[in-house]
Design a protein around this motif. Sequence first.
Motif, PDB file in Angstrom:
ATOM      1  N   MET A   1       8.961  -3.303   3.948  1.00 11.01           N
ATOM      2  CA  MET A   1       7.543  -3.488   3.992  1.00 11.01           C
ATOM      3  C   MET A   1       7.108  -2.523   2.955  1.00 11.01           C
ATOM      4  N   ASN A   2       7.748  -1.435   2.801  1.00 13.00           N
ATOM      5  CA  ASN A   2       7.303  -0.513   1.428  1.00 13.00           C
ATOM      6  C   ASN A   2       7.524  -1.283   0.028  1.00 13.00           C
ATOM      7  N   THR A   3       8.725  -1.955   0.114  1.00 10.73           N
ATOM      8  CA  THR A   3       8.658  -2.928  -1.105  1.00 10.73           C
ATOM      9  C   THR A   3       7.641  -3.776  -1.430  1.00 10.73           C
ATOM     10  N   LEU A   4       7.446  -4.507  -0.453  1.00 13.93           N
ATOM     11  CA  LEU A   4       6.177  -5.541  -0.181  1.00 13.93           C
ATOM     12  C   LEU A   4       5.150  -4.808  -0.730  1.00 13.93           C
ATOM     13  N   GLU A   5       4.757  -3.810  -0.188  1.00 16.11           N
ATOM     14  CA  GLU A   5       3.423  -3.027  -0.523  1.00 16.11           C
ATOM     15  C   GLU A   5       3.273  -2.601  -1.740  1.00 16.11           C
ATOM     16  N   ALA A   6       4.476  -2.053  -2.399  1.00 18.23           N
ATOM     17  CA  ALA A   6       4.401  -1.818  -3.876  1.00 18.23           C
ATOM     18  C   ALA A   6       4.003  -2.862  -4.694  1.00 18.23           C
ATOM     19  N   ILE A   7       4.745  -3.989  -4.388  1.00 22.81           N
ATOM     20  CA  ILE A   7       4.640  -5.177  -5.212  1.00 22.81           C
ATOM     21  C   ILE A   7       3.183  -5.653  -5.295  1.00 22.81           C
ATOM     22  N   ILE A   8       2.590  -5.991  -4.079  1.00 25.66           N
ATOM     23  CA  ILE A   8       1.267  -6.199  -3.877  1.00 25.66           C
ATOM     24  C   ILE A   8       0.237  -5.324  -4.369  1.00 25.66           C
ATOM     25  N   THR A   9       0.619  -4.007  -4.515  1.00 25.05           N
ATOM     26  CA  THR A   9      -0.288  -2.993  -5.065  1.00 25.05           C
ATOM     27  C   THR A   9      -0.398  -3.312  -6.578  1.00 25.05           C
ATOM     28  N   GLN A  10       1.009  -3.435  -7.257  1.00 21.88           N
ATOM     29  CA  GLN A  10       0.973  -3.759  -8.511  1.00 21.88           C
ATOM     30  C   GLN A  10       0.406  -5.228  -8.858  1.00 21.88           C
ATOM     31  N   ALA A  11       0.428  -6.109  -8.035  1.00 20.68           N
ATOM     32  CA  ALA A  11      -0.136  -7.323  -8.514  1.00 20.68           C
ATOM     33  C   ALA A  11      -1.591  -7.439  -8.384  1.00 20.68           C
ATOM     34  N   TRP A  12      -2.137  -6.338  -7.371  1.00 20.29           N
ATOM     35  CA  TRP A  12      -3.680  -6.378  -7.287  1.00 20.29           C
ATOM     36  C   TRP A  12      -4.066  -5.583  -8.686  1.00 20.29           C
ATOM     37  N   ASP A  13      -3.264  -4.633  -9.184  1.00 19.63           N
ATOM     38  CA  ASP A  13      -3.668  -4.036 -10.392  1.00 19.63           C
ATOM     39  C   ASP A  13      -3.826  -5.130 -11.644  1.00 19.63           C
ATOM     40  N   GLU A  14      -2.866  -6.227 -11.429  1.00 21.31           N
ATOM     41  CA  GLU A  14      -2.728  -7.033 -12.758  1.00 21.31           C
ATOM     42  C   GLU A  14      -3.337  -8.405 -12.221  1.00 21.31           C
ATOM     43  N   ARG A  15      -4.241  -8.554 -11.191  1.00 21.33           N
ATOM     44  CA  ARG A  15      -4.808  -9.568 -10.566  1.00 21.33           C
ATOM     45  C   ARG A  15      -5.374 -10.759 -11.684  1.00 21.33           C
ATOM     46  N   GLU A  16      -5.936 -10.153 -12.643  1.00 19.65           N
ATOM     47  CA  GLU A  16      -6.741 -10.708 -13.564  1.00 19.65           C
ATOM     48  C   GLU A  16      -5.909 -11.906 -14.341  1.00 19.65           C
ATOM     49  N   SER A  17      -4.470 -11.565 -14.029  1.00 18.55           N
ATOM     50  CA  SER A  17      -3.574 -12.490 -14.776  1.00 18.55           C
ATOM     51  C   SER A  17      -2.925 -13.744 -14.117  1.00 18.55           C
ATOM     52  N   LEU A  18      -3.179 -13.336 -12.638  1.00 17.58           N
ATOM     53  CA  LEU A  18      -2.525 -14.383 -11.939  1.00 17.58           C
ATOM     54  C   LEU A  18      -3.169 -15.625 -11.734  1.00 17.58           C
ATOM     55  N   THR A  19      -2.521 -16.727 -11.930  1.00 16.99           N
ATOM     56  CA  THR A  19      -2.999 -18.055 -11.608  1.00 16.99           C
ATOM     57  C   THR A  19      -2.455 -18.804 -10.631  1.00 16.99           C
ATOM     58  N   PRO A  20      -2.711 -19.929 -10.312  1.00 13.57           N
ATOM     59  CA  PRO A  20      -1.970 -20.951  -9.401  1.00 13.57           C
ATOM     60  C   PRO A  20      -0.632 -21.128  -9.952  1.00 13.57           C
ATOM     61  N   GLU A  21      -0.383 -21.013 -11.321  1.00 13.25           N
ATOM     62  CA  GLU A  21       0.979 -21.251 -11.907  1.00 13.25           C
ATOM     63  C   GLU A  21       1.953 -20.272 -11.726  1.00 13.25           C
ATOM     64  N   VAL A  22       1.509 -19.223 -11.158  1.00 12.57           N
ATOM     65  CA  VAL A  22       2.327 -17.754 -11.485  1.00 12.57           C
ATOM     66  C   VAL A  22       3.674 -17.968 -10.564  1.00 12.57           C
ATOM     67  N   SER A  23       4.686 -17.603 -10.956  1.00 15.90           N
ATOM     68  CA  SER A  23       5.927 -17.389 -10.167  1.00 15.90           C
ATOM     69  C   SER A  23       6.555 -16.281 -10.144  1.00 15.90           C
ATOM     70  N   GLY A  24       7.618 -15.857  -9.584  1.00 15.15           N
ATOM     71  CA  GLY A  24       8.455 -14.932  -9.569  1.00 15.15           C
ATOM     72  C   GLY A  24       8.081 -13.778  -8.470  1.00 15.15           C
ATOM     73  N   PRO A  25       8.099 -12.596  -8.814  1.00 13.60           N
ATOM     74  CA  PRO A  25       7.825 -11.622  -7.392  1.00 13.60           C
ATOM     75  C   PRO A  25       6.639 -11.583  -7.056  1.00 13.60           C
ATOM     76  N   PHE A  26       5.569 -11.532  -7.880  1.00 13.24           N
ATOM     77  CA  PHE A  26       4.169 -11.441  -7.229  1.00 13.24           C
ATOM     78  C   PHE A  26       4.024 -12.542  -6.262  1.00 13.24           C
ATOM     79  N   ARG A  27       4.212 -13.822  -6.638  1.00 14.93           N
ATOM     80  CA  ARG A  27       3.868 -15.132  -5.600  1.00 14.93           C
ATOM     81  C   ARG A  27       4.882 -14.912  -4.728  1.00 14.93           C
ATOM     82  N   ASP A  28       6.162 -14.456  -4.626  1.00 12.64           N
ATOM     83  CA  ASP A  28       7.082 -14.571  -3.477  1.00 12.64           C
ATOM     84  C   ASP A  28       6.453 -13.062  -2.647  1.00 12.64           C
ATOM     85  N   ALA A  29       6.138 -12.148  -3.086  1.00  7.24           N
ATOM     86  CA  ALA A  29       5.620 -10.990  -2.191  1.00  7.24           C
ATOM     87  C   ALA A  29       4.271 -11.515  -1.550  1.00  7.24           C
TER      88      ALA A  29
END
Length: 272
Positions: free
Chosen positions: A1-29
């Motif tokens: 859960m700590n790993t998931l939380e860290a990745i989600i927090t990072q994804a949130w910080d970079e949320r403007e770059s996320l699109t429906p086409e994104v793949s990899g750790p952010f989407r998986d998390a």
Amino acid sequence: MNTLEAIITQAWDERESLTPEVSGPFRDAILETIEQLNTGKARVCEKHDGEWLVNTWLKQAVLLYFKIHDNTVIEGQFKAFDKVPLKCNEWTQEDFQEAGFRLVPGSIVRTGAYIASNVIVMPSFINMGAYIDSKTMVDSGVTVGSCAQIGANCHLSSNAIIGGVLEPLQATPTIIEDNCFIGAGAIITEGTLVEKGAVISMGVTISASTPIMNRETGKITYGRVPAYSVVVPGTKPSKFGQHGVALNCAVIVKQVTSETRSKTSINELLRA
């Protein structure tokens, strides 16, 4: 859960770059986190040492889910065009038997909502991130908003509205603790906490700014219904009361008695 939380927090910080086409750790998390909410392994709000604490990163994951999905046609009981699929659209009889709750035709439950065993869901709407604990009755026409937390052995009567909250992220969602009875047409919103065993009468509306008046003491509080209180709708004079103006309020008329409980108890036959 700590790993998931860290990745989600990072994804949130970079949320403007996320699109429906994104793949990899952010989407998986994000998908894994929503599945944790879906199965009840994680919940947006948890009680620790008597206080309800918000897991902000889980609310972030719910919001990020919308960033990585486009609207698409959703087939099933109801055809829709949305970013969030329905929780049970592809379930088999075995899936329902394993989950252990009853879902009446006409119910809408979105992915990311958790429903525990022995819950009954009549035709109603349960939004993403909501948590409903065991042996609770969700009656016809009820709305359980995003991230709202409903305890065990509760009864949400017809057309009750339990408001949700996603933003601000640090805000506590509306919480109904164990063994509560929410009357028909009652509206509980804006992070209100209804403590265990409380009985909310038909038609009561409580938001963060609604005065909750104790009839015996005259004390007024906001945002929290004390345990085992019986609450009815009422009015109180406003500062313009001399002109006949009154404000809506909720009135604590007494504490729950055995007689009150007998009138609001859950019928175990429905869960047989």
